[in-house]
Design an enzyme around this catalytic site. Structure first.
Site, short mmCIF file in Angstrom:
data_model
loop_
_atom_site.label_atom_id
_atom_site.label_comp_id
_atom_site.label_asym_id
_atom_site.label_seq_id
_atom_site.Cartn_x
_atom_site.Cartn_y
_atom_site.Cartn_z
N HIS A 365 0.79 -1.24 0.00
CA HIS A 365 0.00 0.00 0.00
C HIS A 365 0.82 1.27 0.00
O HIS A 365 0.23 2.36 -0.01
CB HIS A 365 -0.93 0.04 1.22
N LYS A 555 -8.55 13.91 4.83
CA LYS A 555 -7.69 12.71 4.80
C LYS A 555 -6.72 12.85 5.96
O LYS A 555 -6.67 13.90 6.61
CB LYS A 555 -6.94 12.60 3.48
N ARG A 556 -5.92 11.80 6.23
CA ARG A 556 -4.90 11.95 7.26
C ARG A 556 -4.00 13.13 6.94
O ARG A 556 -3.76 13.45 5.76
CB ARG A 556 -4.06 10.67 7.35
N LYS A 561 0.83 14.60 1.62
CA LYS A 561 -0.52 14.89 1.11
C LYS A 561 -0.71 16.40 0.90
O LYS A 561 -1.68 16.84 0.31
CB LYS A 561 -1.57 14.34 2.07
N THR A 663 -8.37 6.80 -1.84
CA THR A 663 -9.71 6.25 -2.05
C THR A 663 -10.75 7.36 -1.81
O THR A 663 -11.85 7.28 -2.34
CB THR A 663 -9.99 5.06 -1.11
N LYS A 667 -14.51 8.50 -3.62
CA LYS A 667 -15.76 8.79 -2.91
C LYS A 667 -16.29 10.16 -3.33
O LYS A 667 -17.50 10.35 -3.53
CB LYS A 667 -15.52 8.75 -1.39
O1 73E Z 1 -2.75 5.74 -0.90
C1 73E Z 1 -3.29 5.10 0.23
C2 73E Z 1 -4.15 3.94 -0.23
O2 73E Z 1 -5.26 4.41 -0.96
C3 73E Z 1 -2.19 4.59 1.14
O3 73E Z 1 -1.43 5.69 1.60
C4 73E Z 1 -2.79 3.85 2.31
O4 73E Z 1 -3.54 2.74 1.78
C5 73E Z 1 -4.63 3.15 0.97
C6 73E Z 1 -5.39 1.91 0.56
O5 73E Z 1 -4.67 1.17 -0.37
C7 73E Z 1 -1.76 3.32 3.24
N1 73E Z 1 -1.85 3.23 4.58
C8 73E Z 1 -0.73 2.69 5.02
N2 73E Z 1 0.05 2.46 4.00
N3 73E Z 1 -0.57 2.87 2.88
C9 73E Z 1 -0.40 2.37 6.39
C10 73E Z 1 0.91 2.06 6.75
C11 73E Z 1 1.21 1.74 8.05
C12 73E Z 1 0.23 1.73 9.02
C13 73E Z 1 -1.08 2.04 8.67
C14 73E Z 1 -1.39 2.36 7.36
#
Ligand code: 73E
Length: 815
Positions: A365, A555-556, A561, A663, A667
Site C-alpha cells: 500500500h 484525509k490523514r 498529502k 480512495t 468517494k
Molecule cells: O494511498 C493510500 C491507499 O489508498 C495509502 O497511503 C494507504 O492505503 C490506501 C489503501 O490502499 C496506506 N496506509 C498505510 N500504508 N498505505 C499504512 C501504513 C502503516 C500503518 C497504517 C497504514
C-alpha cells in the site's frame, strides 16, 4: 456465485410485522412502555432486530462454509475501519423503506437513532477502510470472503481542537456495549510468545518443541458481513487477548498478587490499542506481538476448520483457502503457515513451501520508506523463537537459490535478503512467500516494479500485478447521498445498483447535456451543502455560505498529502482580498479535516496553521462571505459520509509518486465533485476515465519528482526568491502576522532551510493557476454541472465491486 440457499429463515417480512416487532423489542430492552422509550433504547431494539434477522442467515452460510465446498478468501489486516453498521445492515437487508416509514410514523428520529451507534475506529485511514469496502463488496458479489483482525479495546483517538491544536482523547468505543458482535469463547486459541525451542528425535524425525513460553488466549468476536440484498453473510473475526487463566491463581496463592495482576494486564495489553500512526513504522515490541497475535490465531482456526472437513489432512489446502495479506503487517503468515505445515503436520519443507506460496497473496500500500517494516532480528528471535528459525531457513534457501541461478549477481541477491543489517525485512518476506504481489493503482504498481521492488520484479516478473482500489458505493453514495441515488434511479433506471454493475452509470452521459437533469443535480448538491453547513453550525458554531464553492480536503494529515499547499493558497486569497476587498472572486469555502499521528509534530503544526488561518479569516469582516476556512474536528467514517456528498472540489494534491492510490478521491467523484489534483495514485485513472476536460490537474509529474530526487536540481529558495506572493506568505508564517504566539518556524524552515522535500513551493504557482481556472469554470454553472454528471457517469470503475472482481480474476481465482 450468489448464494441461493432457500433455508434462510426471514423473520420480519412485512411493514406491519416490523412495526409490532420493533415496539415489542423497545419495550423489552427498556422495560418501559414504548411511549417512554429513549433514543438509546430504540437504537438497541432496532440493532437487535437486525441481528436476529442476519444471524438466521448467517447460520445457514456458516454451515455451507463448514462443508468447504467453495474456495474461501481470508483478508488478514491489522485494521478494519468498518464505520457504523446499523444503517448498512438495514439497507443491505432491503429494509430501508420499511424502517424509514415505520419510524417516521412512530415519531422516531431515524438519524438520531443511528447516531447512538459509536463509530468503531479500528483503523487509521485508507488501508483499514479499504478492507471494510472489500468485505462489503465480497459479500455483495456472493463470494465467501472473511476478515481476520484485532478487536482493539481502544480505537483511533478522538480528535479535539483546543486553542487551535489537536488534542487526543481516548476512544472508548465499547463503553455501552456493541450489539453487532458475537463472542465465541469455545473457539479461543492459545498464542505462544518467548520461551525456548528444543529439538527432539521422534520416530527418526526431528521435532521442534517450543517450551517455557508465555501463553496468551485469543478470543474471537465475530461480526456478520451482510451482502446487499442477497443471502450471503460472511464474517469479520476480530481477536481479543486475554490471560490463559483469567487470574493466575497459583502465583496469587503464593502471595504474589501484583505479579498475578501484571500477567493479566500484559496479556490484555496486546489488543488494548490501535497504533495511531499510518505510514510511520515504530518497531515497538507490542506492535510485533499484535502482528503475530492475529496471524497465529487466525491461521489456527482456518487450519482447524479445514482439517476437520478434510479428514484431518492439510492436503489440498491452497485449492480451498486464499490468505490475502493487507500490507506487511500480517507477513508473519508466511513463516507461521510453514511452521504449521512442517512442525505440526509433518510435511517436507519443499512441499510445505509450495503450499504456502500458493495460499498467500500480498498487497502493498505504500512506497514511503518510513512505512516499510523492518524488525530488529534479536527482537523477533526472542519473541518468536521458532518462527524466527523458520524465517532464517526461508532466507537461507532463497539466497542459495538466487546465488545458484544468478551467480554473477551476488550483490543484487543479497539486497533481496529477508535478513540483513540486523533486521527482518517484512516486505521481502511477503514477496518471497506469496504467489501474487500487487500495488493499489496502476502508477503505484509501476513504481513497485520499476523502483521499490525492481530486483524482485526481475526475478519473479509473473508474480507482480496491479489492482486499483475501489470503494463501496453502497455506503459512500447510495447510503450517504439518497437524493443522488433517487435522481439516478429516476433518470436511467435501477440496474446500476446491482452489485458489480456500477459501470452502467455510463447511461447517464447523454443526460449531462440536459439542462433539466443538471438543474436537479445542482439542487441535490445544494441540499447536501446545506446539510453539511447545518452540521458545522451545530458542532462548531461556524456559519457557511452555501452559495460559495465547497472545496474539500479530508484525509490523514501528512506532509506528502500537502495540506500545507492548500492552506498557503488560502493565505494568498486572503492577502488578495485584504488588498482589494471588492475583488471579483467566486466565493469559496475551504473545508479540511483529518487526524495527525500523535507523535508527528510537523503534521500537528499544519493542523495548528489551518486553524489559526481559519480563525483569522473567518473573523475578518473585510472578507465577508467570500472566503471561509473550516477545520472539521475528528474526521471519521460517519463525518465523512456527511462531507463527501456536499463537496464540489475534491483536493487530491499529493506530491506525485507518493500517494499509492487514495480512495477519498473516488468517494468524492461518485458524489459529483470535480477532482483538483496532481497526476498521482488513482487520480491518474480518474483523469483517464473522465478525460482531461473534466478534471483539474496540475504540478510535477512522478517522473519529474523522481528525477529531482535522484539527480538533484531543485532549489526551493530560488522559487521563493522569484515569487513575491510566496515571500509575503512565508513571511507571515514567522513575523507575528497571525498573532504574537502563532509563529510557524518549523514549517518555514522545512520549506526554505531544508529544501522543501515535498515540492510545495515548486507546485505553488501551477496550483494557484488551476484553482483560478476551476473558479472560473464554476461561474458557468451549466458547464460545471455537466462536468459533475460526467464524473458520476464514469465513477463505476472505482466501485470496490470492480476491485474484488479484478482480485478474483488476477489473484484468487475462486471460480
Ligand atoms: O494511498 C493510500 C491507499 O489508498 C495509502 O497511503 C494507504 O492505503 C490506501 C489503501 O490502499 C496506506 N496506509 C498505510 N500504508 N498505505 C499504512 C501504513 C502503516 C500503518 C497504517 C497504514
Amino acid at each position: 456465485m450468489a448464494i441461493t440457499d432457500k433455508n434462510t429463515k426471514h423473520k420480519v417480512k412485512t411493514k406491519e410485522a416490523f412495526r409490532k416487532a420493533f415496539i415489542k423489542k423497545v419495550e423489552e430492552v427498556s422495560g418501559e412502555d414504548f411511549s417512554e422509550s429513549t433514543t438509546r433504547h430504540q437504537y438497541e431494539a432496532l440493532a437487535e432486530l437486525v441481528m436476529e434477522e442476519i444471524t438466521a442467515e448467517w447460520a445457514v452460510n456458516n454451515s455451507r462454509l463448514h462443508k468447504m465446498e467453495e474456495k474461501q478468501i481470508y483478508f488478514f489486516s491489522i485494521e478494519f475501519l468498518i464505520g457504523r453498521l446499523l444503517k448498512a445492515y438495514v439497507n443491505n437487508l432491503g429494509w430501508d423503506t420499511m424502517v424509514e416509514e415505520t419510524l417516521d410514523e412512530l415519531g422516531v428520529d431515524y438519524e438520531a437513532l443511528q447516531a447512538e451507534e459509536h463509530d468503531p475506529a479500528l483503523g487509521n485511514g485508507g488501508l483499514g477502510r479499504l478492507m471494510a469496502c472489500f468485505l462489503d463488496s465480497t459479500a455483495a458479489l456472493g463470494f465467501p470472503g472473511h476478515g481476520n483482525g484485532i478487536r482493539y479495546k481502544y480505537g483511533l483517538f478522538e480528535q479535539k481542537i483546543i486553542n487551535n491544536e489537536q488534542v487526543e482523547v481516548a476512544d472508548i468505543w465499547l463503553k455501552n456495549g456493541y450489539p453487532f458482535e458475537i463472542v465465541k469463547p469455545d473457539k479461543a486459541v492459545v498464542v505462544k510468545y518467548n520461551g525456548d525451542v528444543r529439538m527432539e528425535e521422534v520416530n527418526g524425525k526431528m521435532q521442534f518443541i517450543h517450551e517455557n513460553y508465555d501463553p496468551v488466549l485469543a478470543v474471537p468476536y465475530d461480526i456478520p458481513v451482510k451482502g446487499y440484498r442477497n443471502d450471503t453473510v460472511n464474517s469479520l473475526r476480530l481477536w481479543s487477548a486475554k490471560p490463559v487463566e483469567d487470574f493466575d491463581l497459583s502465583t496469587f496463592n503464593q502471595g504474589h498478587f501484583l505479579k498475578a495482576m501484571q500477567r493479566k494486564s500484559e496479556a490484555e495489553s496486546i489488543s488494548q490499542i490501535l497504533y495511531p500512526s499510518d505510514h510511520g513504522f515504530e518497531g515497538k515490541l507490542l506492535r510485533l506481538k499484535q502482528e503475530y497475535f492475529f496471524v497465529c490465531a487466525g491461521l489456527k482456526r482456518i487450519v482447524r476448520r479445514y482439517k476437520k472437513h478434510n479428514h484431518g489432512s492439510m492436503d489440498g489446502f491452497p485449492d480451498k483457502i486464499c490468505i490475502h495479506i493487507n500490507d506487511t503487517h500480517p507477513a508473519l503468515c508466511v513463516p507461521e503457515l510453514m511452521r504449521i505445515l512442517v512442525d505440526e503436520e509433518g510435511y517436507d519443507w519443499d512441499i510445505a513451501w509450495d503450499m504456502t506460496i500458493k495460499s498467500i497473496s500480498f498487497t502493498n500500500h505504500t512506497v514511503l520508506p518510513e512505512a516499510l517494516e523492518k524488525w530488529p532480528i534479536d527482537m523477533v528471535q526472542k519473541l518468536l523463537p521458532r518462527v524466527y528459525q523458520i524465517i532464517e531457513e526461508i532466507n537461507r534457501r532463497f539466497i542459495n537459490d538466487m546465488n545458484w541461478f544468478y551467480p554473477e549477481q551476488v550483490d543484487r541477491n543479497y539486497s533481496m535478503a529477508i535478513l540483513k543489517d540486523g533486521q527482518v525485512h517484512m516486505a521481502h518476506l511477503a514477496i518471497i512467500g506469496s504467489h501474487s504481489v500487487n500495488g493499489v493503482a496502476e502508477l503505484h504498481s509501476k513504481i513497485l516494479r520499476e523502483e521499490t521492488f525492481k530486483d524482485f520484479y526481475a526475478v519473479f516478473p509473473d508474480r507482480f500485478t496491479s489492482v486499483t482500489n475501489g470503494v463501496t458505493q453502497r455506503r459512500f453514495m447510495m447510503g450517504s447521498n439518497p437524493g443522488l441515488k433517487t435522481l439516478l434511479d429516476d433518470t436511467i433506471g435501477t440496474d446500476w445498483k446491482k452489485p458489480g454493475n456500477m459501470c452502467s452509470l455510463e447511461a447517464l452521459l447523454p443526460h449531462a447535456e440536459d439542462a433539466a437533469f443538471c438543474k436537479k443535480l445542482a439542487d441535490i448538491k445544494r441540499a447536501n451543502k446545506e446539510r453539511l453547513a447545518k452540521y458545522i453550525k451545530e458542532t462548531q458554531g461556524i456559519i457557511l455560505n452555501p452559495d460559495s464553492i465547497f472545496d474539500v480536503q479530508v484525509k490523514r494529515i501528512h506532509e506528502y498529502k500537502r495540506q500545507l499547499l492548500n492552506i498557503l493558497h488560502v493565505i494568498l486569497t486572503y492577502n488578495q482580498l485584504r488588498s482589494n476587498p471588492n475583488a471579483d472572486i467566486v466565493p469559496k469555502t475551504y473545508i479540511l479535516a483529518g487526524k495527525a499521528a500523535p507523535s508527528y509534530v510537523y503534521a500537528k503544526e499544519v493542523i495548528r496553521l489551518i486553524n489559526v488561518v481559519a480563525d483569522r479569516v473567518n473573523n475578518d469582516p473585510l472578507v465577508k462571505d467570500k472566503l471561509k476556512v473550516v477545520f472539521v474536528p475528528n474526521f471519521n467514517v460517519s463525518v465523512a459520509e456527511i462531507i463527501y456528498p456536499a463537496a464540489e472540489i475534491s483536493e487530491q494534491i499529493s506530491t506525485a509518486g507518493k500517494e499509492a492510490s487514495g480512495t477519498g478521491n473516488m468517494k468524492f467523484m461518485m458524489n459529483g465533485a470535480l477532482t483538483l489534483g496532481t497526476m498521482d495514485g488513482a487520480n491518474v485513472e480518474i483523469a483517464e476515465a473522465v478525460g482531461m476536460d473534466n478534471i483539474f490537474t496540475f504540478g510535477l509529474s512522478d517522473t519529474e519528482v523522481y528525477n529531482y530526487n535522484t539527480h538533484g536540481g531543485y532549489r526551493s529558495l530560488e522559487v521563493y526568491e522569484s515569487d513575491s506572493r510566496l515571500q509575503e506568505i512565508l513571511g507571515q508564517l514567522i513575523n507575528g502576522f497571525f498573532g504574537e504566539s502563532a509563529g510557524f518556524q518549523m514549517i518555514y524552515d522545512s520549506l526554505l532551510l531544508h529544501n522543501d522535500t515535498y515540492f510545495v513551493l515548486k507546485d505553488f504557482a501551477p496550483y494557484v493557476d488551476i484553482q483560478d481556472i476551476a473558479s472560473n469554470v464554476y461561474r458557468d454553472q451549466k458547464q460545471w454541472q455537466k462536468m459533475s454528471a460526467i464524473n458520476i457517469a464514469h465513477s463505476g470503475i472505482f466501485s470496490s465491486d470492480r476491485s474484488i472482481e479484478d482480485y478474483e480474476k488476477r489473484v484468487w481465482k475462486v471460480k
